[in-house]
Design a protein around this motif. Structure first.
Motif, PDB file in Angstrom:
ATOM      1  N   ASN A  63       0.827  -1.206   0.000  1.00 10.27           N
ATOM      2  CA  ASN A  63       0.000   0.000   0.000  1.00 10.27           C
ATOM      3  C   ASN A  63       0.858   1.251   0.000  1.00 10.27           C
ATOM      4  N   LEU A  64       1.952   1.230   0.737  1.00 10.82           N
ATOM      5  CA  LEU A  64       2.863   2.365   0.753  1.00 10.82           C
ATOM      6  C   LEU A  64       3.483   2.566  -0.624  1.00 10.82           C
ATOM      7  N   ASN A  65       3.913   1.474  -1.248  1.00  9.72           N
ATOM      8  CA  ASN A  65       4.499   1.562  -2.588  1.00  9.72           C
ATOM      9  C   ASN A  65       3.471   2.007  -3.609  1.00  9.72           C
ATOM     10  N   SER A  66       2.240   1.573  -3.448  1.00  8.48           N
ATOM     11  CA  SER A  66       1.182   1.975  -4.364  1.00  8.48           C
ATOM     12  C   SER A  66       0.936   3.468  -4.266  1.00  8.48           C
ATOM     13  N   VAL A  67       0.904   3.995  -3.055  1.00  4.98           N
ATOM     14  CA  VAL A  67       0.719   5.428  -2.850  1.00  4.98           C
ATOM     15  C   VAL A  67       1.902   6.177  -3.429  1.00  4.98           C
ATOM     16  N   SER A  68       3.103   5.666  -3.202  1.00  4.92           N
ATOM     17  CA  SER A  68       4.311   6.299  -3.720  1.00  4.92           C
ATOM     18  C   SER A  68       4.300   6.310  -5.246  1.00  4.92           C
ATOM     19  N   ASP A  69       3.914   5.191  -5.869  1.00  2.00           N
ATOM     20  CA  ASP A  69       3.828   5.118  -7.326  1.00  2.00           C
ATOM     21  C   ASP A  69       2.803   6.100  -7.853  1.00  2.00           C
ATOM     22  N   ASN A  70       1.657   6.212  -7.178  1.00  2.00           N
ATOM     23  CA  ASN A  70       0.619   7.147  -7.606  1.00  2.00           C
ATOM     24  C   ASN A  70       1.104   8.580  -7.493  1.00  2.00           C
ATOM     25  N   ASP A  71       1.840   8.884  -6.426  1.00  4.58           N
ATOM     26  CA  ASP A  71       2.384  10.234  -6.253  1.00  4.58           C
ATOM     27  C   ASP A  71       3.353  10.566  -7.373  1.00  4.58           C
ATOM     28  N   GLU A  72       4.202   9.587  -7.739  1.00  2.00           N
ATOM     29  CA  GLU A  72       5.157   9.809  -8.821  1.00  2.00           C
ATOM     30  C   GLU A  72       4.437  10.043 -10.133  1.00  2.00           C
ATOM     31  N   ASN A  73       3.418   9.238 -10.419  1.00  2.00           N
ATOM     32  CA  ASN A  73       2.664   9.394 -11.661  1.00  2.00           C
ATOM     33  C   ASN A  73       1.947  10.732 -11.698  1.00  2.00           C
ATOM     34  N   THR A  74       1.360  11.125 -10.575  1.00  2.00           N
ATOM     35  CA  THR A  74       0.668  12.406 -10.507  1.00  2.00           C
ATOM     36  C   THR A  74       1.661  13.546 -10.713  1.00  2.00           C
ATOM     37  N   SER A  75       2.812  13.427 -10.107  1.00  2.00           N
ATOM     38  CA  SER A  75       3.838  14.458 -10.252  1.00  2.00           C
ATOM     39  C   SER A  75       4.287  14.563 -11.699  1.00  2.00           C
ATOM     40  N   LYS A  76       4.490  13.429 -12.359  1.00  2.00           N
ATOM     41  CA  LYS A  76       4.896  13.429 -13.762  1.00  2.00           C
ATOM     42  C   LYS A  76       3.816  14.051 -14.632  1.00  2.00           C
ATOM     43  N   GLU A  77       2.547  13.716 -14.337  1.00  2.58           N
ATOM     44  CA  GLU A  77       1.442  14.287 -15.116  1.00  2.58           C
ATOM     45  C   GLU A  77       1.379  15.792 -14.912  1.00  2.58           C
ATOM     46  N   ASN A  78       1.547  16.249 -13.681  1.00  2.00           N
ATOM     47  CA  ASN A  78       1.515  17.678 -13.407  1.00  2.00           C
ATOM     48  C   ASN A  78       2.654  18.394 -14.107  1.00  2.00           C
ATOM     49  N   ASP A  79       3.837  17.775 -14.111  1.00  2.00           N
ATOM     50  CA  ASP A  79       4.980  18.376 -14.786  1.00  2.00           C
ATOM     51  C   ASP A  79       4.721  18.503 -16.276  1.00  2.00           C
ATOM     52  N   SER A  80       4.179  17.445 -16.884  1.00  2.90           N
ATOM     53  CA  SER A  80       3.935  17.498 -18.325  1.00  2.90           C
ATOM     54  C   SER A  80       2.805  18.473 -18.635  1.00  2.90           C
ATOM     55  N   ASN A  81       1.809  18.564 -17.770  1.00  2.00           N
ATOM     56  CA  ASN A  81       0.727  19.524 -17.980  1.00  2.00           C
ATOM     57  C   ASN A  81       1.239  20.951 -17.839  1.00  2.00           C
ATOM     58  N   SER A  82       2.136  21.174 -16.899  1.00  2.00           N
ATOM     59  CA  SER A  82       2.694  22.516 -16.712  1.00  2.00           C
ATOM     60  C   SER A  82       3.432  22.944 -17.963  1.00  2.00           C
TER      61      SER A  82
END
Length: 94
Positions: A63-82
């Motif tokens: 669950n911790l790794n899943s949250v961490s993976d989701n945070d990384e994906n969200t961060s990457k999406e935000n970076d590309s959207n920016s």
């Protein structure tokens, strides 16, 4: 659709659900066996409480790794959207 066709479909669905249940049980057993084998646990030391504790630790880890993976994906999406937003704002401006 006739009643007999519905009954046949219900039987097929029941068989399929049974197959799914059996496959899940196989996976559960294999996963548990692999965790025990790779962790070098002694079966004689595994009581119900110890099994629950280990299961919770494994679940927390995933669950911790899943949250961490989701945070990384969200961060990457935000970076590309920016970047997209900045480049869109610069269109037409020289």
């Amino acid at each position: 659709m006739s009643l007999s066709n519905l009954e046949k479909q219900q039987q097929k669905l029941n068989k399929l659900n049974e197959k799914i249940k059996n496959e899940k049980e196989k996976i559960d057993k294999k996963l548990g066996h692999e965790i025990i084998k790779l962790s070098n646990f002694d079966y004689s030391n595994l009581d119900q409480n110890k099994i629950k504790d280990i299961s919770k630790q494994v679940a927390d880890f995933f669950n911790l790794n899943s949250v961490s993976d989701n945070d990384e994906n969200t961060s990457k999406e935000n970076d590309s959207n920016s970047f997209t937003n900045v480049s869109e704002n610069n269109n037409g401006i020289s």
